[in-house]
Scaffold this active site. Structure first.
Site, PDB file in Angstrom:
ATOM      1  N   GLU A 183      -6.288 -10.533  -1.566  1.00 43.55           N
ATOM      2  CA  GLU A 183      -7.335 -10.208  -0.295  1.00 43.55           C
ATOM      3  C   GLU A 183      -8.794 -10.290  -0.730  1.00 43.55           C
ATOM      4  O   GLU A 183      -9.440  -9.240  -0.173  1.00 43.55           O
ATOM      5  CB  GLU A 183      -6.750  -9.187   0.386  1.00 43.55           C
ATOM      6  N   ASN A 218       2.161  -5.086  -3.158  1.00 36.85           N
ATOM      7  CA  ASN A 218       0.681  -5.482  -2.864  1.00 36.85           C
ATOM      8  C   ASN A 218      -0.136  -4.090  -2.732  1.00 36.85           C
ATOM      9  O   ASN A 218       0.411  -3.218  -1.825  1.00 36.85           O
ATOM     10  CB  ASN A 218       0.405  -6.494  -1.636  1.00 36.85           C
ATOM     11  N   ASP A 262     -12.549  -9.954  -1.400  1.00 36.88           N
ATOM     12  CA  ASP A 262     -13.873 -10.004  -0.515  1.00 36.88           C
ATOM     13  C   ASP A 262     -14.598  -8.997  -1.481  1.00 36.88           C
ATOM     14  O   ASP A 262     -14.177  -7.834  -2.061  1.00 36.88           O
ATOM     15  CB  ASP A 262     -13.805  -9.805   0.718  1.00 36.88           C
ATOM     16  N   GLU A 321       0.780  -1.301  -0.065  1.00 31.96           N
ATOM     17  CA  GLU A 321       0.012  -0.035  -0.119  1.00 31.96           C
ATOM     18  C   GLU A 321       0.783   1.064   0.240  1.00 31.96           C
ATOM     19  O   GLU A 321       0.847   2.056   0.809  1.00 31.96           O
ATOM     20  CB  GLU A 321      -1.013   0.090   1.248  1.00 31.96           C
ATOM     21  N   HIS A 338     -10.368  -5.633  -2.722  1.00 33.31           N
ATOM     22  CA  HIS A 338     -11.533  -5.600  -1.841  1.00 33.31           C
ATOM     23  C   HIS A 338     -12.628  -4.686  -2.481  1.00 33.31           C
ATOM     24  O   HIS A 338     -12.646  -3.315  -2.404  1.00 33.31           O
ATOM     25  CB  HIS A 338     -10.960  -4.710  -0.478  1.00 33.31           C
TER      26      HIS A 338
END
Ligand code: XIL
Length: 299
Positions: free
Chosen positions: A235, A169, A237, A127, A206
């Site tokens: 990740e 990432n 979702d 990030e 996400h």
């Protein structure tokens, strides 16, 4: 195939999950996790605050609970994460300049030495780019040590464990048209051109109404892969867990030969960091949601 991991393995990929150490004593949770997935990411246990709570004093108790459970159950492990502005211990938050730069290097060396030869992929840096239209780096104590902190982290990581794939990432980098995606692309291209050791890019994925899935995600994955790095969905979702979107993400990964696999960020909705969005593949009682079947059928 009858499980997500076995289905993904048919194309040489994995289907992974984020695991929380303190949930492994829940038999419903552990049964699903052991059965369905063939890759594991520690949801919090390998982060900086967990592994180096005091400077120079490493603690791998919780991280090893996740790691050992994964290995005992035949899963590979993604390491997450070594250099990040968030979830830093207090001592690191209070550092700056060359002292912080050295602390970052020492942290990478300490954690990677503990897991040397045991981690399939490490999220070396997490990030580092700002949201919005600027395409700039995120302001952080690490960025203020000098913008070369990312390449220093990757060079340190390569030397510490040459057997791990080294990933950058981030989130909000799935839509090809977004400035943040373009900024990350320019960095990876520059690293490849200059020989900075980077092997993979992780797309957190996400998805929600503010940062929705876009069908150009496949273009994004293809364009990064064309730079000579592997890509992964790290990740996943999705707010509301729509079956069609889950299937689209899986199909996007399967369409790109350098896409290593997909990781969902938790087991049941009740395990999710944003449980109010019911974004995962299993209901709270452990039953399979429609999105589960859509993913299995897509794999
Ligand atoms: C989240 C965890 O799921 C939460 O339990 C924790 O409180 C905060 O971090 N991007 C990342 C992950 O890289 O490490 C974050 O995980 C979610 C966003």
């Amino acid at each position: 195939e009858s499980t997500l991991g076995a289905a993904a393995a048919q194309s040489g990929r994995y289907f992974g999950v984020a695991i929380a150490a303190n949930r492994l004593s829940d038999s419903t949770y552990a049964t699903i996790a052991a059965r369905e997935f063939n890759s594991v990411t520690a949801e919090n246990e390998m982060k900086i605050d967990a592994t180096e709570p005091q400077r120079g004093q490493f603690n791998f108790t919780a991280a090893d609970r996740v790691y050992n459970w994964a290995v005992q159950n035949g899963k590979e492990v993604r390491g997450h994460t070594l250099a990040w502005h968030s979830q830093q211990p207090g001592w690191m938050q209070s550092l700056s300049g060359s002292a912080l730069r050295q602390a970052m290097i020492d942290h990478i060396n300490g954690v990677m030495a503990h897991y040397k030869g045991k981690i399939a992929q490490w999220d070396v840096v997490n990030e580092a780019f700002a949201d919005g239209s600027s395409g700039a780096r995120r302001d952080s104590n690490l960025e203020r040590t000098g913008s070369d902190w990312i390449e220093v982290a990757f060079r340190t990581a390569r030397a510490a464990d040459p057997s791990a794939k080294l990933c950058y990432n981030d989130y909000n980098v799935e839509d090809w048209t977004w400035a943040k995606t373009q900024a990350m692309y320019r960095m990876v291209r520059d690293f490849k051109q200059r020989g900075v050791p980077i092997d993979c890019v992780g797309f957190q994925s996400h998805f929600n109404s503010g940062s929705p899935y876009n069908s150009n995600f496949r273009t994004t994955l293809q364009n990064f892969a064309a730079l000579g790095v592997d890509v992964a969905v790290t990740e996943l979702d999705i707010q509301g867990a729509p079956s069609s979107t889950y299937a689209n993400v899986v199909n996007d990964c399967l369409a790109v030969s350098r896409c290593l696999g997909v990781t969902v960020w938790g087991v049941r909705d009740s395990d999710s960091w944003r449980s109010g969005d019911t974004p995962l593949l299993f209901n709270n009682d452990g039953s399979k949601k429609p999105a589960y079947t859509a993913v299995l059928n897509a794999l």
